[in-house]
Design an enzyme around this catalytic site. Structure first.
Site, PDB file in Angstrom:
ATOM      1  N   LYS A 195      16.244  30.059  12.112  1.00 45.42           N
ATOM      2  CA  LYS A 195      15.098  29.135  12.136  1.00 45.42           C
ATOM      3  C   LYS A 195      15.089  28.461  13.502  1.00 45.42           C
ATOM      4  CE  LYS A 195      12.627  27.698   9.228  1.00 45.42           C
ATOM      5  NZ  LYS A 195      11.182  28.014   9.048  1.00 45.42           N
ATOM      6  N   ASP A 207      12.171  32.317   7.005  1.00 40.89           N
ATOM      7  CA  ASP A 207      11.111  32.263   5.985  1.00 40.89           C
ATOM      8  C   ASP A 207      10.259  33.529   6.036  1.00 40.89           C
ATOM      9  OD1 ASP A 207      10.401  31.333   8.498  1.00 40.89           O
ATOM     10  OD2 ASP A 207       8.894  29.929   7.785  1.00 40.89           O
ATOM     11  N   ASP A 233      20.807  38.009  -1.833  1.00 45.65           N
ATOM     12  CA  ASP A 233      20.492  38.086  -3.264  1.00 45.65           C
ATOM     13  C   ASP A 233      19.068  38.584  -3.472  1.00 45.65           C
ATOM     14  OD1 ASP A 233      22.963  37.310  -4.041  1.00 45.65           O
ATOM     15  OD2 ASP A 233      22.320  35.556  -5.191  1.00 45.65           O
ATOM     16  N   TYR A 249      27.889  25.295   4.842  1.00 43.84           N
ATOM     17  CA  TYR A 249      28.790  25.156   3.699  1.00 43.84           C
ATOM     18  C   TYR A 249      30.133  24.545   4.100  1.00 43.84           C
ATOM     19  CZ  TYR A 249      25.494  28.218   1.227  1.00 43.84           C
ATOM     20  OH  TYR A 249      24.365  28.758   0.660  1.00 43.84           O
ATOM     21  N   ASP A 266      23.115  34.010   2.300  1.00 41.70           N
ATOM     22  CA  ASP A 266      23.328  33.817   0.868  1.00 41.70           C
ATOM     23  C   ASP A 266      22.023  34.084   0.116  1.00 41.70           C
ATOM     24  OD1 ASP A 266      24.367  33.056  -1.528  1.00 41.70           O
ATOM     25  OD2 ASP A 266      24.771  30.971  -0.994  1.00 41.70           O
TER      26      ASP A 266
END
Ligand code: NAD
Length: 371
Positions: free
Chosen positions: A197, A229, A257, A146, A253
């Protein structure tokens, strides 16, 4: 639990909308600990968001920021609302919160996902998968894709365009959030899972390397690794396998959620953001409910104060190491829900709906009973 000490300074920033209503109930919990001589707090209040704009013309004054920097912890309500929506971008209420996070350098975002037995039916998963769930996601908040350079949309020599964002982490950025996660795991079930990852991203390899190196300082914590994943799958397959998860800004992020939805309502979700530790090991910290200022129900005594009360419990646990007291608050919330107390957001049809104040009363009564 006799730990009376009075130098715990807390800056309360209730904010806008339902902020002041829910904060009033959380402050009653602090007053309870004070009154019962269990723990005392030096509480002061300030303005943030739209209410600060109305009083001072900015969503956060330098003076309030300085008080936040000096406090042991900041307890934050919520900001924003239609009244201030037409203000220029830099004067919007939310800028007050973003400025606090940035200036206090709050790089570790803590999002617990805790399922209260009485609300297990509200989860999108089957009861037996989530009943008793208590996990904590630590998301790196100030680095990664980000913020990384290069970024932007550029036009190539052949006239086509491409969008670019860069996942970039320095060793120091990884180390400070991983250390914070190890310390949090030490205060919980002592299991930390680093999520990345590393199979396809070099930055992930560095995360693993740093976590493995730092582990030497936390012999009592078990460290494991998982690809992001797979973690997404495991969160909905068997979420109770996790204690603390630490991960990058982007993966955090998404995964936080996802984990939040295991628990049901927005009105129940607390959070914390932590900064660097000083020489005494104390970290700058801001505690806040995940939800916003809910203008649709503001001023009506309808809001669920439990996310704010649970944010206070996080403050007791993580800023003041008052673990028994944090447990007591969470136990009182659990008992309140088990006794059937519901605000409108968590009530099912036919159930009595309590006001914000009555829910606060119920928590206070449960605290008194639990002593
Ligand atoms: P919101 O979280 O305020 O509300 C979403 C829905 O959930 C609403 O229907 C609301 O009534 C309900 N809700 C939220 N908290 C509740 C509670 N404690 N009890 C009962 N019901 C609750 O999100 P939104 O409507 O998208 O945003 C409203 C305002 O809040 C906007 O100005 C937004 O920018 C701001 N906001 C602030 C924060 C923050 O302060 N950290 C976070 C998100 C949104």
């Amino acid at each position: 639990m006799a730990k009376a000490r009075s130098n715990r300074s807390v800056l309360v920033l209730a904010g806008d909308g339902i902020g002041p209503e829910i904060m009033r109930e959380a402050m009653r919990v602090m007053e309870f600990f004070d009154r019962r001589r269990i723990a005392s707090f030096e509480v002061s209040e300030g303005l943030v968001g739209g209410s600060a704009y109305d009083a001072d013309g900015v969503p956060l004054t330098d003076a309030t920021l300085a008080r936040a920097q000096a406090a042991d912890a900041v307890l934050f309500g919520s900001v924003g609302g239609p009244r201030w929506e037409t203000l220029p971008f830099e004067l919007q209420p939310e800028r007050g919160l973003l400025k606090l996070r940035k200036e206090m350098d709050l790089f570790a975002n803590l999002r617990p996902a805790q399922v209260f037995e009485a609300l297990a039916e509200a989860s999108s998963l089957k009861r037996d998968l989530v009943a008793g769930l208590d996990l904590l996601i630590v998301r790196e908040l100030t680095g990664g894709i980000y913020f990384g350079d290069p970024r932007g949309i550029e036009t190539m020599p052949d006239g086509t365009r491409r969008g670019i964002n860069t996942e970039v982490y320095t060793e120091a950025e990884i180390e400070r959030v991983v250390r914070a996660a190890f310390e949090l795991a030490q205060k919980r079930a002592k299991r930390l899972c680093e999520v990345d990852k590393a199979n396809v991203m070099e930055s992930g390899l560095l995360w693993r390397e740093v976590a493995n190196r730092v582990k030497a300082d936390y012999a009592d914590v078990e460290l494991s690794f998982m690809y992001a994943d797979n973690c997404a799958m495991q969160l909905v397959r068997a979420p109770k396998q996790f204690d603390v998860i630490v991960t990058s800004n982007l993966f955090g992020d998404l995964l936080s959620d996802c984990a939040a939805m295991l628990t049901g309502s927005l009105g129940m979700l607390p959070s914390a953001s932590l900064g660097a530790a000083d020489a005494q090991g104390r970290r700058k910290a801001l505690y806040e409910p995940v939800h916003g200022s809910a203008p649709d129900i503001a001023g009506k005594d309808l809001a669920n104060p439990l996310a704010c009360v649970l944010s206070l419990a996080m403050m007791l646990r993580y800023s003041f190491d008052l673990r028994d007291e944090a447990d007591l608050v969470e136990k009182a919330v659990r008992a309140t829900l088990a006794a059937g107390a519901r605000t409108a957001d968590i009530a099912r049809s036919g159930e009595t709906r309590l006001s914000t104040r009555s829910m606060g009363d119920a928590v206070l009564a449960a605290l008194e009973r639990a002593l």
